[in-house]
Design an enzyme around this catalytic site. Structure first.
Site, PDB file in Angstrom:
ATOM      1  N   ARG A 107       4.366   8.580  31.495  1.00 36.88           N
ATOM      2  CA  ARG A 107       3.305   8.321  32.243  1.00 36.88           C
ATOM      3  C   ARG A 107       2.270   7.033  32.025  1.00 36.88           C
ATOM      4  O   ARG A 107       1.469   6.416  32.921  1.00 36.88           O
ATOM      5  CB  ARG A 107       2.316   9.619  32.170  1.00 36.88           C
ATOM      6  CG  ARG A 107       1.042   9.696  33.043  1.00 36.88           C
ATOM      7  CD  ARG A 107       0.515  11.015  33.071  1.00 36.88           C
ATOM      8  NE  ARG A 107      -0.752  11.071  33.042  1.00 36.88           N
ATOM      9  CZ  ARG A 107      -1.639  12.115  33.140  1.00 36.88           C
ATOM     10  NH1 ARG A 107      -1.172  13.410  33.023  1.00 36.88           N
ATOM     11  NH2 ARG A 107      -3.039  11.987  33.591  1.00 36.88           N
ATOM     12  N   ARG A 129       6.110  14.256  31.615  1.00 34.00           N
ATOM     13  CA  ARG A 129       6.190  13.162  32.816  1.00 34.00           C
ATOM     14  C   ARG A 129       6.666  12.127  32.836  1.00 34.00           C
ATOM     15  O   ARG A 129       6.300  11.380  31.903  1.00 34.00           O
ATOM     16  CB  ARG A 129       4.787  13.141  33.615  1.00 34.00           C
ATOM     17  CG  ARG A 129       4.705  12.636  35.113  1.00 34.00           C
ATOM     18  CD  ARG A 129       4.767  13.854  35.916  1.00 34.00           C
ATOM     19  NE  ARG A 129       4.693  13.136  37.440  1.00 34.00           N
ATOM     20  CZ  ARG A 129       3.419  13.100  37.933  1.00 34.00           C
ATOM     21  NH1 ARG A 129       2.212  13.244  37.470  1.00 34.00           N
ATOM     22  NH2 ARG A 129       3.456  12.740  39.214  1.00 34.00           N
ATOM     23  N   GLU A 139       4.827  24.291  43.705  1.00 36.19           N
ATOM     24  CA  GLU A 139       6.237  24.155  42.580  1.00 36.19           C
ATOM     25  C   GLU A 139       5.469  24.729  41.383  1.00 36.19           C
ATOM     26  O   GLU A 139       4.259  24.813  41.118  1.00 36.19           O
ATOM     27  CB  GLU A 139       6.439  22.379  42.721  1.00 36.19           C
ATOM     28  CG  GLU A 139       6.955  22.092  43.818  1.00 36.19           C
ATOM     29  CD  GLU A 139       7.071  20.516  43.240  1.00 36.19           C
ATOM     30  OE1 GLU A 139       7.994  20.248  42.452  1.00 36.19           O
ATOM     31  OE2 GLU A 139       6.557  19.516  44.098  1.00 36.19           O
ATOM     32  N   ARG A 142      -6.138  11.354  44.047  1.00 38.39           N
ATOM     33  CA  ARG A 142      -6.857  11.318  45.236  1.00 38.39           C
ATOM     34  C   ARG A 142      -7.316  12.605  45.817  1.00 38.39           C
ATOM     35  O   ARG A 142      -6.555  13.712  45.793  1.00 38.39           O
ATOM     36  CB  ARG A 142      -5.781  10.828  46.564  1.00 38.39           C
ATOM     37  CG  ARG A 142      -5.233   9.491  46.178  1.00 38.39           C
ATOM     38  CD  ARG A 142      -6.603   8.144  45.939  1.00 38.39           C
ATOM     39  NE  ARG A 142      -6.127   7.031  45.687  1.00 38.39           N
ATOM     40  CZ  ARG A 142      -5.715   6.085  46.638  1.00 38.39           C
ATOM     41  NH1 ARG A 142      -5.870   6.294  47.664  1.00 38.39           N
ATOM     42  NH2 ARG A 142      -5.316   4.978  46.208  1.00 38.39           N
ATOM     43  N   LYS A 200      -3.509  21.014  40.559  1.00 38.07           N
ATOM     44  CA  LYS A 200      -2.920  21.628  39.561  1.00 38.07           C
ATOM     45  C   LYS A 200      -3.419  22.800  39.328  1.00 38.07           C
ATOM     46  O   LYS A 200      -4.813  22.900  39.162  1.00 38.07           O
ATOM     47  CB  LYS A 200      -2.415  20.780  38.171  1.00 38.07           C
ATOM     48  CG  LYS A 200      -3.740  20.211  37.395  1.00 38.07           C
ATOM     49  CD  LYS A 200      -3.489  19.395  36.390  1.00 38.07           C
ATOM     50  CE  LYS A 200      -4.786  18.640  36.031  1.00 38.07           C
ATOM     51  NZ  LYS A 200      -4.508  17.826  34.855  1.00 38.07           N
ATOM     52  N   LYS A 255       4.530  24.266  37.491  1.00 45.98           N
ATOM     53  CA  LYS A 255       4.100  23.059  36.512  1.00 45.98           C
ATOM     54  C   LYS A 255       4.617  23.463  35.289  1.00 45.98           C
ATOM     55  O   LYS A 255       4.043  24.322  34.643  1.00 45.98           O
ATOM     56  CB  LYS A 255       2.494  23.326  36.477  1.00 45.98           C
ATOM     57  CG  LYS A 255       2.047  21.913  35.524  1.00 45.98           C
ATOM     58  CD  LYS A 255       0.588  21.844  35.557  1.00 45.98           C
ATOM     59  CE  LYS A 255       0.096  20.590  34.914  1.00 45.98           C
ATOM     60  NZ  LYS A 255       0.836  20.078  33.707  1.00 45.98           N
TER      61      LYS A 255
END
Length: 529
Positions: free
Chosen positions: A250, A235, A228, A391, A397, A230
């Protein structure tokens, strides 16, 4: 030691603790040794959840200037750089030598300050300062102004809570925003004295899933990942439960009032993860447009019309009461598409999957995005669950390389906390357009990007090249060039240059470059998105 003195010891310890694990242990030990409700109010202070509107920095400055020579205070404050530390050390009790009596408990102090009127505040605060020693005065002033800055943010404090009682950090994060200070229900659950709070009927914040930077693109199994764009926005999480909607940032702050049109348009019970962006005539406006909306408690209809915000949806955490987080990304995305189709298309849309089967495909997309508001790519394993935090191996990114510019240092200001003795906040500028390089115009401010050794060098340089002083700010000779990295640059009414950088940081100290060869405002304007 408990009460305000115990909290003062904690604040002092956190200010000088050498690393993350040491800070976690200090918080955990303090929480287990401190009774309710003192520990709850202390935890609220550490996490930014304590609001004491009766005490303002201006009041504190007025009180100290009544007790000592105002010039001495101002010179000391200029040197120390921290208001609470300066006042705590300089404060002279009104009756020196008198027995102040027992120090008040933390809960007592908080209760008194929470219900403080503006007219009563000077006398009450002065009396409290008279009854405390210097470390406790420091803790009191930090607590009262909501400006702890002791090297332990809200996330670390909540991790310390989890460590103290051996509970899951993810559960603490999820419950946290549904319980008010002093968190009696939370402590009872963590200590096994009560049931886990049932917050299913409340529009709660859930911790975001985050991405690691893609450091080794060659090792990526491209077929296993969805791609996707960025986007350069904010956010956000949109939560609707039982007809009640909340919008969270966030870090878990409720931003529903800042973006009321998004909250009003959320008409399906669900929890959506996405990015807040401003729509433009030809796509998405720059972050600078979104920035006009940030931090406002009340947003006028005119402001909403001028900067129309929408949410580009990435993921689905809950579909009604059904928890989707353990399901794979592909399943969540399918359900997300169905939900977004039911919402106002002016306020919600779906982040599209990008076609890419090889690393070369991804590299080409990253290098040539269709919109200047795109920072790079998000790469997510198609089988990944939605788990809090970062994780390894699940989400990445892959950002574009930052922009850079050679700018000239103009002003420096003292930092806070551990940096209070250093000039660490740097304002820099570019040359006004023209061949003579006669005037510098500010284009940004940075306080990170350099090493500790570089900070010491910069601090000494500032002290040796000061030409003027304005309180804690020094104007310096316009001779030092800094290579500044930044994500984007856009129009700004705050700077004389008409420009402002997004996430500026100092990449290099260019002692090798003459100031006359630094960049111009015209050159930076060519980079505006």
């Amino acid at each position: 030691m408990t009460g305000l003195s115990g909290f003062a010891d904690l604040v002092d310890g956190l200010s000088y603790a050498g690393g993350r694990n040491a800070k976690l242990k200090l918080i955990a030990d303090w929480l287990t040794a401190t009774p309710d409700p003192d520990r709850g109010w202390g935890l609220a202070a550490l996490t930014g959840g304590l609001d004491l509107p009766g005490v303002k920095p201006a009041l504190i400055r007025a009180l100290i200037e009544e007790r000592i020579d105002p010039l001495l205070f101002r010179l000391s404050y200029d040197y120390v750089g921290d208001l609470a530390e300066t006042v705590s050390l300089l404060w002279e009790p009104s009756r020196p030598g008198a027995d102040p009596g027992p120090a008040p408990g933390l809960a007592t102090v908080v209760d008194e300050l929470r219900h403080l009127s503006r007219s009563a505040a000077p006398a009450v605060l002065a009396d409290l300062l008279d009854r405390l020693d210097a470390p406790s005065r420091y803790a009191l002033l930090k607590l009262a102004t909501g400006n702890l800055r002791v090297g332990a943010g809200a996330r670390l404090a909540r991790l310390g809570f989890a460590q103290a009682f051996g509970v899951s950090p993810e559960e603490v994060e999820e419950l946290w925003h549904g319980i008010q200070p002093p968190y009696a229900e939370l402590f009872a659950w963590a200590e096994g004295r009560g049931e886990r709070p049932d917050l299913a009927t409340r529009p709660l914040f859930r911790p975001f899933m985050l991405a690691h930077p893609l450091d080794d693109p060659e090792a990526l199994d491209v077929a296993a990942f969805a791609a996707e764009w960025k986007w350069d926005g904010i956010r956000a999480m949109s939560v609707r439960v039982g007809g009640e909607t909340r919008l969270y940032s966030r870090d878990g702050n409720d931003i529903s009032g800042t973006f009321p049109e998004i909250a009003a348009a959320m008409q399906v019970d669900a929890v959506l993860d996405g990015e807040l962006l401003v729509r433009s005539a030809d796509g998405v406006a720059s972050f600078n447009s979104l920035q006009q909306r940030l931090g406002r408690k009340i947003v006028s209809a005119a402001m909403q019309d001028r900067y129309p915000v929408f949410m580009r949806c990435y993921d689905l955490l809950f579909d009604g009461a059904e928890d989707m987080r353990e399901q794979p990304l592909t399943a969540r995305r399918a359900r997300l598409a169905a939900i977004v189709a039911q919402l106002d298309e002016r306020r919600f849309d779906l982040s599209p999957d990008l076609p890419a089967t090889t690393l070369e495909d991804l590299a080409e997309l990253r290098a040539s995005p269709p919109d200047p508001a795109i920072e790079g790519l998000m790469l997510k394993r198609r089988d990944s669950p939605y788990v809090p935090g970062r994780r390894t191996g699940l989400w990445y990114k892959w950002k574009r390389s930052p922009l850079t510019a050679d700018c000239v240092l103009m002003y420096a200001q003292r930092g806070h906390g551990k940096r209070s003795s250093f000039y660490s906040d740097f304002t820099f500028g570019a040359w006004e357009s023209g061949p003579q390089r006669e005037a510098l115009l500010p284009v940004g401010k940075a306080y990170f990007g350099f090493t500790d050794a570089e900070l010491k060098w910069l601090d000494q340089w500032v002290r040796s090249h000061t030409v003027n002083r304005f309180g804690p700010v020094r104007e310096v000779e316009k001779t030092l060039v800094l290579e500044v990295a930044f994500d984007s640059i856009g129009p700004s009414t705050r700077h004389k240059s008409g420009l402002a950088m997004r996430f500026p940081r100092i990449a290099r100290i260019r002692t090798d470059k003459p100031a006359a060869e630094a960049d111009t405002v015209a050159g930076l304007k060519a980079l505006v998105c």
